[in-house]
Write an enzyme that holds these catalytic residues in place. Structure first.
Site, PDB file in Angstrom:
ATOM      1  N   HIS A   1       0.835  -1.200   0.000  1.00 11.88           N
ATOM      2  CA  HIS A   1       0.000   0.000   0.000  1.00 11.88           C
ATOM      3  C   HIS A   1       0.880   1.265   0.000  1.00 11.88           C
ATOM      4  CE1 HIS A   1      -3.701   2.284   1.142  1.00 11.88           C
ATOM      5  NE2 HIS A   1      -2.814   3.100   1.658  1.00 11.88           N
ATOM      6  N   GLU A   2       1.799   1.336   0.944  1.00 10.93           N
ATOM      7  CA  GLU A   2       2.639   2.537   1.035  1.00 10.93           C
ATOM      8  C   GLU A   2       3.560   2.659  -0.181  1.00 10.93           C
ATOM      9  OE1 GLU A   2       1.754   4.715   3.067  1.00 10.93           O
ATOM     10  OE2 GLU A   2       0.506   3.458   4.357  1.00 10.93           O
TER      11      GLU A   2
HETATM   12 ZN    ZN Z   1      -3.129   5.221   1.822  1.00 10.28          ZN
END
Ligand code: ZN
Length: 503
Positions: free
Chosen positions: A268-269
């Site tokens: 995600h990051e």
């Molecule tokens: Zn996010």
């Protein structure tokens, strides 16, 4: 541009560059605070942060910027997408956001939310909504006032939304989210009725932190996150931060008996990081080298996390590697593992929600906060309204307000109008991904071979390189040829439900 306008533009760019540098220094200071600062450093760090914030505010609200903007707005651009036209538009937006609120109002809001957050922590701990109620009333009133300062035409909520997602309209978001709800509620019921159940316990075996770190770094690098221009550190609340054009950092938290958390957290990051790393360097220090909005940012992270990272094709390539990295997966089959990471289960808590139920959590908050700001829902009626919706959407009975309307920090922080950006991220991720698939052909066949660069190149070309050239709704249309719709996301969730749950 006339010679005079050229001069003005140059002067304005110089002032904005200084602000950008200060903002990036404050990002670095904050990154250090969250990753490495010893506890004893907090008092001095607070002084540093406050000083920087004060300097940034003073520079960003200087009347000279207002004057230069007034002059430059008279410039005729043949193309409103000209980078200079875009920068002027965005600098105006930032200037207005900072100067439209009177100083006393900003101070009152900041004081109130600071106290409200403490009250919220205690209220959540004691499952005591009445203790938080006066704060919610006060914040709602202040946010209505804020909307009035910014100005609005159809409903005040639009003004609040606009500060997170420029140009977004509540009425348009409502249509998309309600479309989603009408499909997701029955889909969820069908999934719950399925005799097939994933073995989620697989994900809670022993996964040593060092092995998790080594593995997830390999995966992040494989999807294109550049470690020469970024790094991965550990924090309690993971985030991605841009320190400069060639310095985009991500963080995560490793949990030994829950491999999901860091693995999908890092994907995600890294998705956010890929966006930041691929903004156009020639426009550094201007809005043309900034992300469109929170929602579009989130579309990038969710795409890598969910559309790519939770796909069977992705794991056909990575699962044998994961089995080498973790003895806990030795006797697990590929299908069992991928079913487990795609488990769907209605729950009370948004941050623990799966891909299918997540947007229902957002819709619920959006409906309530919109009604509060409109004046149709009294803050004192929030718990009842919340619990009714949880019953209707998830079929669950909320046991207490800590697992209900007190679970999120946002309202106590004054973040009203923020929640929809999470769903805009999911919706855009699905719509962009469907279009990428249409343009590039069989993406799954590529993932199976560990090839992720065609997708990244597509994202760079269609999204990253534009910076803030388009507003989010425009970008969706330019890239996919259609306004934002719920269909791509619904199709994707239905395909998964059919694959794993047989419904
Ligand atoms: Zn996010």
């Amino acid at each position: 541009m006339t010679e005079k306008q050229e001069q003005n533009y140059l002067e304005l760019s110089g002032l904005q560059r200084e602000i950008s540098l200060l903002v990036s220094i404050s990002a670095l200071v904050e990154w250090d605070q969250r990753c490495y600062m010893p506890p004893g450093g907090s008092e001095h760090r607070a002084a540093q942060t406050e000083y920087l914030a004060g300097r940034i505010h003073a520079k960003a609200t200087s009347p000279r910027i207002g004057d230069l903007l007034n002059e430059l707005e008279a410039t005729r651009f043949d193309d409103k997408r000209d980078p200079r036209a875009v920068n002027i538009r965005e600098w105006r937006r930032e200037y207005d956001l900072r100067t439209k609120l009177p100083q006393e109002f900003v101070e009152e809001l900041s004081r109130t939310t600071s106290l409200a957050q403490d009250a919220w922590v205690a209220a959540r701990r004691n499952k005591d909504f009445p203790a938080f109620k006066p704060w919610l009333e006060k914040i709602t009133e202040l946010k209505k006032q804020e909307a009035d300062y910014y100005g609005w035409t159809v409903e005040p909520y639009d003004a609040l939304l606009d500060s997170y997602e420029p140009g977004a309209k509540a009425s348009e978001i409502a249509v998309v989210l309600e479309g989603l709800r009408d499909q997701l509620v029955p889909l969820l019921q069908a999934i719950q009725g399925s005799p097939r159940k994933p073995q989620v316990s697989i994900l809670h075996r022993d996964f040593p932190e060092e092995a998790q770190e080594a593995f997830v770094k390999r995966v992040a690098a494989a999807i294109g996150y550049n470690f020469d221009r970024g790094r991965l550190d550990q924090t309690t609340h993971p985030f991605c931060t841009s320190i400069g054009p060639n310095d985009v950092r991500i963080t995560t938290r490793f949990i030994r008996n829950h491999v999901n958390a860091a693995f999908f957290g890092v994907l995600h990051e890294a998705g956010h990081g890929l966006y930041q790393q691929n903004l156009p360097p020639q426009h550094a220090y201007t809005p043309m080298a900034e992300a469109v909005s929170l929602g579009i940012h989130e579309s990038q992270s969710r795409m890598w996390e969910n559309a790519v990272g939770r796909s069977l094709a992705f794991w056909k390539f990575w699962f044998p590697e994961a089995q080498k990295a973790f003895t806990a997966l030795k006797n697990v089959k590929l299908d069992e593992f991928v079913f487990a990471i795609n488990a769907v289960e209605p729950s009370f808590i948004r941050v623990e929600a799966d891909e299918t139920t997540y947007n229902l959590h957002i819709l619920l908050r959006f409906e309530l906060e919109r009604a509060m700001v409109k004046g149709d829902l009294k803050p004192s009626d929030v718990p009842g309204a919340w619990n009714e919706k949880v019953k209707a959407y998830f079929g669950l009975t909320v046991p207490d307000d800590a697992q209900g309307c007190l679970q999120d920090i946002h309202w106590s922080s004054g973040y009203i109008g923020y929640f929809p950006t999470y769903s805009l991220g999911n919706l855009n991720a699905a719509q962009f991904f469907a279009k990428a698939q249409e343009d590039l052909g069989d993406l799954e066949a590529m993932f199976e071979k560990g090839e992720f660069s065609p997708l990244l190149e597509w994202l760079k070309k269609n999204i990253h390189q534009h910076g803030k050239r388009y507003l989010s709704a425009e970008l969706t249309k330019v890239v996919t040829g259609k306004p934002l719709e719920s269909k791509p996301l619904i199709d994707c969730l239905k395909r998964k439900a059919s694959l794993w749950y047989g419904v």
